[in-house]
Design a protein around this motif. Sequence first.
Motif, PDB file in Angstrom:
ATOM      1  N   HIS A  16      22.750   5.002   8.358  1.00 35.60           N
ATOM      2  CA  HIS A  16      23.112   6.033   7.377  1.00 35.60           C
ATOM      3  C   HIS A  16      22.966   5.487   5.958  1.00 35.60           C
ATOM      4  CE1 HIS A  16      24.496   8.693  10.489  1.00 35.60           C
ATOM      5  NE2 HIS A  16      25.380   7.814  10.916  1.00 35.60           N
ATOM      6  N   ARG A 181      22.141  11.913   3.561  1.00 37.97           N
ATOM      7  CA  ARG A 181      22.652  12.146   4.911  1.00 37.97           C
ATOM      8  C   ARG A 181      24.182  12.159   4.922  1.00 37.97           C
ATOM      9  NH1 ARG A 181      20.693   8.310   9.779  1.00 37.97           N
ATOM     10  NH2 ARG A 181      18.718   9.267   9.209  1.00 37.97           N
ATOM     11  N   ARG A 182      24.785  11.179   4.234  1.00 32.04           N
ATOM     12  CA  ARG A 182      26.246  11.079   4.206  1.00 32.04           C
ATOM     13  C   ARG A 182      26.815  11.040   2.796  1.00 32.04           C
ATOM     14  NH1 ARG A 182      28.860   9.736   8.948  1.00 32.04           N
ATOM     15  NH2 ARG A 182      30.433   8.675   7.731  1.00 32.04           N
TER      16      ARG A 182
END
Length: 191
Positions: A16, A181-182
């Motif tokens: 991530h 993504r995060r």
Amino acid sequence: MNVQEAAAHLGPMFEHVAADGQLALEQLHLPAGAAVLDVGTGAGNFAIFLAMQGLDVLTGEPETDTTQYARKDWAANAAAVGVAERIRFQPFNASRMPFEDGRFAAVFFFGVLHHVDEHERRDVFSEALRVVKPGGSVVFFEPTRETLEQLWVRDPGHPRAAEPSDCKGDAKVEETTLKGRRMTIYRYRAL
């Protein structure tokens, strides 16, 4: 070693971190060997990712930081993926960085700003702009709502994401925001 191989050593969170890091680096076009600063070492995932991209990384966090996110064995992690020689650690406080003006091609804060006391955030932003080269970038990664909800399960006291734009004051910068993504990625290019 590629990201998947590194994640086998470092754990799934590394993938991530690398995905969001790659999204940011695609905007920066840093040359191989560029000197960059990673503020807030933690487990070293972001410093390791940067080193894997061929960058020379200086990373650090305050000597006084005793939170659960600090003082991890980043050096063993870097050695496990073969990039220890590209990373150097130096303890420092981000609101009073001991570096000369314009030293770094880019300054990165991966999941760090929301852990900084609100009254120090403007100083941190100002210091980051001071130590980045003219035309260089300061990049903040702050957790998305979804990421925060996952963090709150194991750390209910984890702070909410910070808004870096609230910290820039009168600084003359070009701002770009990306959805990772995060993390939400905030890039400030010094003008």
